[in-house]
Design a protein around this motif. Structure first.
Motif, PDB file in Angstrom:
ATOM      1  N   LEU A  61       0.831  -1.219   0.000  1.00 32.87           N
ATOM      2  CA  LEU A  61       0.000   0.000   0.000  1.00 32.87           C
ATOM      3  C   LEU A  61       0.861   1.262   0.000  1.00 32.87           C
ATOM      4  CD1 LEU A  61      -2.614   1.558   0.107  1.00 32.87           C
ATOM      5  CD2 LEU A  61      -2.716   1.162   2.576  1.00 32.87           C
ATOM      6  N   GLN A  62       1.959   1.211   0.764  1.00 28.24           N
ATOM      7  CA  GLN A  62       2.841   2.378   0.860  1.00 28.24           C
ATOM      8  C   GLN A  62       3.280   2.862  -0.524  1.00 28.24           C
ATOM      9  OE1 GLN A  62       6.182   1.595   3.458  1.00 28.24           O
ATOM     10  NE2 GLN A  62       6.465   3.763   3.903  1.00 28.24           N
ATOM     11  N   LEU A  63       3.566   1.913  -1.410  1.00 28.86           N
ATOM     12  CA  LEU A  63       4.052   2.339  -2.731  1.00 28.86           C
ATOM     13  C   LEU A  63       2.942   2.514  -3.749  1.00 28.86           C
ATOM     14  CD1 LEU A  63       4.610   0.088  -5.284  1.00 28.86           C
ATOM     15  CD2 LEU A  63       5.668  -0.997  -3.316  1.00 28.86           C
ATOM     16  N   THR A  64       1.880   1.711  -3.644  1.00 26.70           N
ATOM     17  CA  THR A  64       0.791   1.902  -4.615  1.00 26.70           C
ATOM     18  C   THR A  64       0.113   3.247  -4.360  1.00 26.70           C
ATOM     19  OG1 THR A  64      -0.648   0.537  -3.206  1.00 26.70           O
ATOM     20  CG2 THR A  64       0.352  -0.544  -5.101  1.00 26.70           C
ATOM     21  N   LEU A  65       0.123   3.701  -3.110  1.00 26.56           N
ATOM     22  CA  LEU A  65      -0.438   5.028  -2.829  1.00 26.56           C
ATOM     23  C   LEU A  65       0.378   6.110  -3.552  1.00 26.56           C
ATOM     24  CD1 LEU A  65      -2.282   7.043  -1.391  1.00 26.56           C
ATOM     25  CD2 LEU A  65      -0.687   7.002   0.520  1.00 26.56           C
ATOM     26  N   LEU A  66       1.709   6.012  -3.481  1.00 23.65           N
ATOM     27  CA  LEU A  66       2.545   7.000  -4.172  1.00 23.65           C
ATOM     28  C   LEU A  66       2.301   6.943  -5.683  1.00 23.65           C
ATOM     29  CD1 LEU A  66       5.877   6.622  -2.160  1.00 23.65           C
ATOM     30  CD2 LEU A  66       4.306   8.555  -2.094  1.00 23.65           C
ATOM     31  N   ASP A  67       2.201   5.734  -6.215  1.00 26.65           N
ATOM     32  CA  ASP A  67       1.912   5.601  -7.648  1.00 26.65           C
ATOM     33  C   ASP A  67       0.590   6.284  -8.003  1.00 26.65           C
ATOM     34  OD1 ASP A  67       4.224   4.153  -7.949  1.00 26.65           O
ATOM     35  OD2 ASP A  67       3.262   2.217  -8.285  1.00 26.65           O
ATOM     36  N   LYS A  68      -0.416   6.074  -7.155  1.00 26.96           N
ATOM     37  CA  LYS A  68      -1.748   6.614  -7.457  1.00 26.96           C
ATOM     38  C   LYS A  68      -1.784   8.131  -7.297  1.00 26.96           C
ATOM     39  CE  LYS A  68      -4.386   4.618  -8.942  1.00 26.96           C
ATOM     40  NZ  LYS A  68      -4.482   4.589 -10.444  1.00 26.96           N
ATOM     41  N   LEU A  69      -1.070   8.660  -6.305  1.00 28.70           N
ATOM     42  CA  LEU A  69      -0.981  10.121  -6.177  1.00 28.70           C
ATOM     43  C   LEU A  69      -0.392  10.724  -7.452  1.00 28.70           C
ATOM     44  CD1 LEU A  69       0.407  10.620  -2.530  1.00 28.70           C
ATOM     45  CD2 LEU A  69      -1.822  11.389  -3.360  1.00 28.70           C
ATOM     46  N   TYR A  70       0.461   9.951  -8.086  1.00 27.80           N
ATOM     47  CA  TYR A  70       1.133  10.423  -9.298  1.00 27.80           C
ATOM     48  C   TYR A  70       0.253  10.299 -10.534  1.00 27.80           C
ATOM     49  CZ  TYR A  70       4.707  10.642 -12.964  1.00 27.80           C
ATOM     50  OH  TYR A  70       5.441  10.969 -14.074  1.00 27.80           O
ATOM     51  N   ASN A  71      -0.493   9.161 -10.624  1.00 24.46           N
ATOM     52  CA  ASN A  71      -1.165   8.910 -11.907  1.00 24.46           C
ATOM     53  C   ASN A  71      -2.693   8.851 -11.845  1.00 24.46           C
ATOM     54  OD1 ASN A  71      -1.854   6.350 -10.968  1.00 24.46           O
ATOM     55  ND2 ASN A  71      -0.026   5.387 -11.798  1.00 24.46           N
ATOM     56  N   ILE A  72      -3.297   9.357 -10.787  1.00 28.11           N
ATOM     57  CA  ILE A  72      -4.760   9.325 -10.701  1.00 28.11           C
ATOM     58  C   ILE A  72      -5.388  10.135 -11.839  1.00 28.11           C
ATOM     59  CG2 ILE A  72      -4.865  11.290  -9.075  1.00 28.11           C
ATOM     60  CD1 ILE A  72      -7.306   9.781  -7.796  1.00 28.11           C
ATOM     61  N   THR A  73      -6.463   9.618 -12.364  1.00 28.27           N
ATOM     62  CA  THR A  73      -7.160  10.317 -13.456  1.00 28.27           C
ATOM     63  C   THR A  73      -8.418  11.006 -12.917  1.00 28.27           C
ATOM     64  OG1 THR A  73      -8.553   8.411 -13.972  1.00 28.27           O
ATOM     65  CG2 THR A  73      -6.425   8.548 -15.118  1.00 28.27           C
ATOM     66  N   GLU A  74      -8.920  11.944 -13.679  1.00 27.38           N
ATOM     67  CA  GLU A  74     -10.144  12.653 -13.284  1.00 27.38           C
ATOM     68  C   GLU A  74     -11.287  11.669 -13.092  1.00 27.38           C
ATOM     69  OE1 GLU A  74     -11.265  15.825 -15.887  1.00 27.38           O
ATOM     70  OE2 GLU A  74     -12.982  16.393 -14.639  1.00 27.38           O
ATOM     71  N   GLU A  75     -11.412  10.710 -14.006  1.00 22.12           N
ATOM     72  CA  GLU A  75     -12.473   9.701 -13.926  1.00 22.12           C
ATOM     73  C   GLU A  75     -12.373   8.907 -12.614  1.00 22.12           C
ATOM     74  OE1 GLU A  75     -15.119   8.644 -15.185  1.00 22.12           O
ATOM     75  OE2 GLU A  75     -15.206   6.596 -14.395  1.00 22.12           O
ATOM     76  N   GLU A  76     -11.167   8.474 -12.275  1.00 19.87           N
ATOM     77  CA  GLU A  76     -10.982   7.732 -11.019  1.00 19.87           C
ATOM     78  C   GLU A  76     -11.349   8.593  -9.822  1.00 19.87           C
ATOM     79  OE1 GLU A  76      -7.314   4.603 -11.270  1.00 19.87           O
ATOM     80  OE2 GLU A  76      -6.760   6.688 -11.630  1.00 19.87           O
ATOM     81  N   PHE A  77     -10.869   9.832  -9.836  1.00 15.60           N
ATOM     82  CA  PHE A  77     -11.109  10.714  -8.696  1.00 15.60           C
ATOM     83  C   PHE A  77     -12.603  10.968  -8.504  1.00 15.60           C
ATOM     84  CE2 PHE A  77     -11.567  14.951  -6.763  1.00 15.60           C
ATOM     85  CZ  PHE A  77     -10.914  14.714  -5.559  1.00 15.60           C
ATOM     86  N   ARG A  78     -13.265  11.359  -9.583  1.00 16.14           N
ATOM     87  CA  ARG A  78     -14.680  11.725  -9.472  1.00 16.14           C
ATOM     88  C   ARG A  78     -15.563  10.526  -9.107  1.00 16.14           C
ATOM     89  NH1 ARG A  78     -16.095  16.915 -11.217  1.00 16.14           N
ATOM     90  NH2 ARG A  78     -14.512  17.957 -12.482  1.00 16.14           N
ATOM     91  N   SER A  79     -15.227   9.353  -9.635  1.00 16.67           N
ATOM     92  CA  SER A  79     -16.098   8.200  -9.390  1.00 16.67           C
ATOM     93  C   SER A  79     -15.950   7.658  -7.968  1.00 16.67           C
ATOM     94  CB  SER A  79     -15.837   7.100 -10.421  1.00 16.67           C
ATOM     95  OG  SER A  79     -14.515   6.620 -10.286  1.00 16.67           O
ATOM     96  N   HIS A  80     -14.833   7.965  -7.306  1.00 17.27           N
ATOM     97  CA  HIS A  80     -14.637   7.451  -5.944  1.00 17.27           C
ATOM     98  C   HIS A  80     -14.983   8.455  -4.847  1.00 17.27           C
ATOM     99  CE1 HIS A  80     -12.311   4.354  -8.052  1.00 17.27           C
ATOM    100  NE2 HIS A  80     -12.487   3.617  -6.983  1.00 17.27           N
ATOM    101  N   LEU A  81     -14.935   9.728  -5.174  1.00 13.76           N
ATOM    102  CA  LEU A  81     -15.094  10.770  -4.154  1.00 13.76           C
ATOM    103  C   LEU A  81     -16.431  10.662  -3.417  1.00 13.76           C
ATOM    104  CD1 LEU A  81     -13.893  13.415  -2.965  1.00 13.76           C
ATOM    105  CD2 LEU A  81     -15.113  14.650  -4.773  1.00 13.76           C
ATOM    106  N   LYS A  82     -16.355  10.663  -2.079  1.00 12.41           N
ATOM    107  CA  LYS A  82     -17.585  10.588  -1.268  1.00 12.41           C
ATOM    108  C   LYS A  82     -17.601  11.747  -0.272  1.00 12.41           C
ATOM    109  CE  LYS A  82     -16.855   6.078  -0.171  1.00 12.41           C
ATOM    110  NZ  LYS A  82     -16.072   5.390  -1.201  1.00 12.41           N
ATOM    111  N   ILE A  83     -18.279  12.814  -0.655  1.00  8.71           N
ATOM    112  CA  ILE A  83     -18.383  13.993   0.208  1.00  8.71           C
ATOM    113  C   ILE A  83     -19.706  13.956   0.964  1.00  8.71           C
ATOM    114  CG2 ILE A  83     -18.631  16.511   0.237  1.00  8.71           C
ATOM    115  CD1 ILE A  83     -16.721  16.774  -1.961  1.00  8.71           C
ATOM    116  N   GLY A  84     -19.669  14.258   2.239  1.00 12.14           N
ATOM    117  CA  GLY A  84     -20.892  14.361   3.038  1.00 12.14           C
ATOM    118  C   GLY A  84     -20.955  15.723   3.710  1.00 12.14           C
ATOM    119  N   GLU A  85     -21.933  15.906   4.560  1.00  9.13           N
ATOM    120  CA  GLU A  85     -22.066  17.217   5.230  1.00  9.13           C
ATOM    121  C   GLU A  85     -21.140  17.333   6.431  1.00  9.13           C
ATOM    122  OE1 GLU A  85     -26.123  17.917   6.070  1.00  9.13           O
ATOM    123  OE2 GLU A  85     -26.687  17.871   3.949  1.00  9.13           O
TER     124      GLU A  85
END
Lengths: 264, 264, 264
Positions: free
Chosen positions: B240-264
């Motif tokens: 996880l330590q390294l896949t997180l760094l990879d994802k911080l580097y290569n996350i796409t708009e589609e990935e970000f928007r489809s996972h984001l969970k904002i509440g009040e």
């Protein structure tokens, strides 16, 4: 040069030189692992009460000022003096040169102790030249890389060190010698401490080779080729950090020779 | 809010703000790599002889007290003062708040210097409120999360900082504003320094955004979403330590928007 | 012994003991992650202003002298004294014993404080015996491992500690007890800090088990088996570092029992 590098890389694994690192907190783990993977044996120690004793048992020293402070600076200076006294090679990595006047002041003291090799990026090399008031021509129309080469050449002449300007192209400058290496991958700039690992590897080769120009070329060629190969199988900077260590450990002659790109 | 976060994340990569970290030894490597992966440029320095100069060249400052001592505490305080003098944002990560009276004493001094943003877990936030004698209602029937929110709200009013309580749900509290993020994965708690990386990313967004509430939300959303995606492809906390760094580097708009969970 | 180890490993995950580490800069990140992966909760702190308070809240202490200096040595000594005062177990990892007279001097002071457990490699164990002037027979025809066992046995008698000599075979020596473990993989020697992680895990088991011999065996068995399994799926030392953390986190009873190799 192509033909002598691989034997040097092999020799590192059989010699297992002890490399003493006075380096920054951020990269200590990676640096130790890079040295181990390539075949050297790392020491990390900084206590003023033992710094000379540590230099006494090592085969080469790295002084990396990344997270320097007043205490560590004294250790660095004492270690460099001891290395000189014992005629052991030492590598200066002037991280953040030019960022603060304190950093420049410590760098000036370290340069006076005549490092065997200096490895830094272009902006740090230019800052070194400024910090020590080495006259540069001040050509205003040249590219940054030309200015860095000019600064490196001046530093080489003034202090006698082999100078490595690392970047997309690594340029190694010795007395009447100059060579460039075009290996590596842009992803390496997204992993902290790549340059610091390169400096430590430079010290490792300097420990086993009389010719310090060759030692610098061997180190930069090894990490450049390994980084280039590792980047191809990495999905980002996180995985690159570990695939590079794997490759430093298991690179083959065929892989090394087929990727190496030496220029003038 | 959903629609403005991705442009902020993109802007971080093009702005490449310089973030000065006075942080703990344990996480320095990961923190520097998280900043690099997300697009910022890290400095790690702590020497009293250069601390003000470093704050002078950075765009934001992180003060993380994880491995504080008497020397480092002085550097932290001097850096925070300089950041205020130059109107630069600074983030306080009060690691281990409440564990010792020394830690509470330093925290009280840092709070007096009015951090722009404070990011901590629920128990640290509650310890902050106690360390500064901020009156809390002492409701004895509420859940821990309610008590932390109450403490955070008091801290927000008293010191004017944006407060982030991170945990399974991240709660961000600004002046008359409150928002929660439900991203992340339980495996993240098994990797040291995830919170520290979140604090550093918060500083990175604070460096490029006027609105510090939005900056905090952007940072926490980015690391939460990336951690959540990375955990799915990890076989444990090491990967996880390294896949997180990879994802911080290569996350796409589609990935970000489809996972984001904002509440009040 | 085979049958009691797995329940101990399980119990670590449910007990989540708080382990205070005064350890070296190089391995802090890995050590914290190894503790987390195996189920413990790490503290890393060294300030003289809070060291006793930290010992007060932990269940066990690790003193690892890898990057010691004058300030840290005082913290280590004060922490060990406090642990003794509170009857909490503490583990000494005498990294680099014998390398310098300063290191030996601090080690002698720490040994006087009677560590509960000492974990070190063969050459460090022999250096410990020399640093404390413990008479060894000076048998000149024995192998290095025999000399280390003799030194360990003398140290055990003199200071009452459980001694672990780690290496290709790990040898654990208690009062009238001796046991060896033949797990692990040669690749582990190419990753920095494996021994330091082993020491930290030893403290974790010592925190939850009355029998400190069993605690030491459990820790060494866990990291040895996990390292052995992890090495098989690693392409080098870089990937081993993370696959080991993954395996410490997700090892199953079947995996543990089928790999465990206990000898006399």
């Amino acid at each position: 040069m192509e033909n002598i590098l691989w034997p040097h890389i092999q020799r590192l694994k059989t010699s297992v030189p002890l490399i003493h690192n006075i380096t920054n907190y951020v990269v200590m783990n990676n640096t130790a692992n890079a040295l181990l993977a390539a075949g050297a044996s790392p020491i990390m120690a900084h206590a003023q009460s033992e710094i000379e004793d540590m230099v006494n048992i090592c085969q080469a020293l790295v002084v990396n000022i990344g997270t320097l402070d007043e205490y560590w600076s004294t250790s660095m200076i004492n270690a460099a003096k001891k290395a000189n006294e014992l005629s052991k090679p030492w590598v200066l990595d002037p991280v953040g040169a030019g960022a603060t006047s304190y950093r420049n002041e410590i760098i000036a003291k370290l340069l006076e102790l005549k490092p065997t090799i200096i490895r830094a990026n272009a902006s740090e090399i230019m800052a070194l030249a400024k910090a020590t008031n080495i006259a540069t021509k001040g050509v205003d129309s040249t590219a940054e890389s030309d200015e860095a080469i000019e600064a490196a050449t001046s530093l080489q002449k003034e202090f006698g060190a082999v100078i490595c300007i690392s970047g997309e192209t690594d340029i190694i400058i010795g007395k009447d010698q100059k060579l460039s290496l075009k290996n590596g991958n842009a992803l390496m700039a997204k992993v902290t401490g790549m340059g610091c690992s390169a400096s430590a590897l430079t010290a490792a080769f300097a420990a086993i080779l009389e010719n310090k120009f060759e030692a610098t070329v061997a180190a930069m060629a090894l990490i450049g080729v390994c980084g280039e190969i590792a980047a191809k199988s990495s999905s980002g900077p996180g995985s690159l950090q570990l695939t590079l260590l794997d490759k430093l450990y298991n690179i083959t002659e065929e892989e090394f020779r087929s990727h190496l790109k030496i220029g003038e």
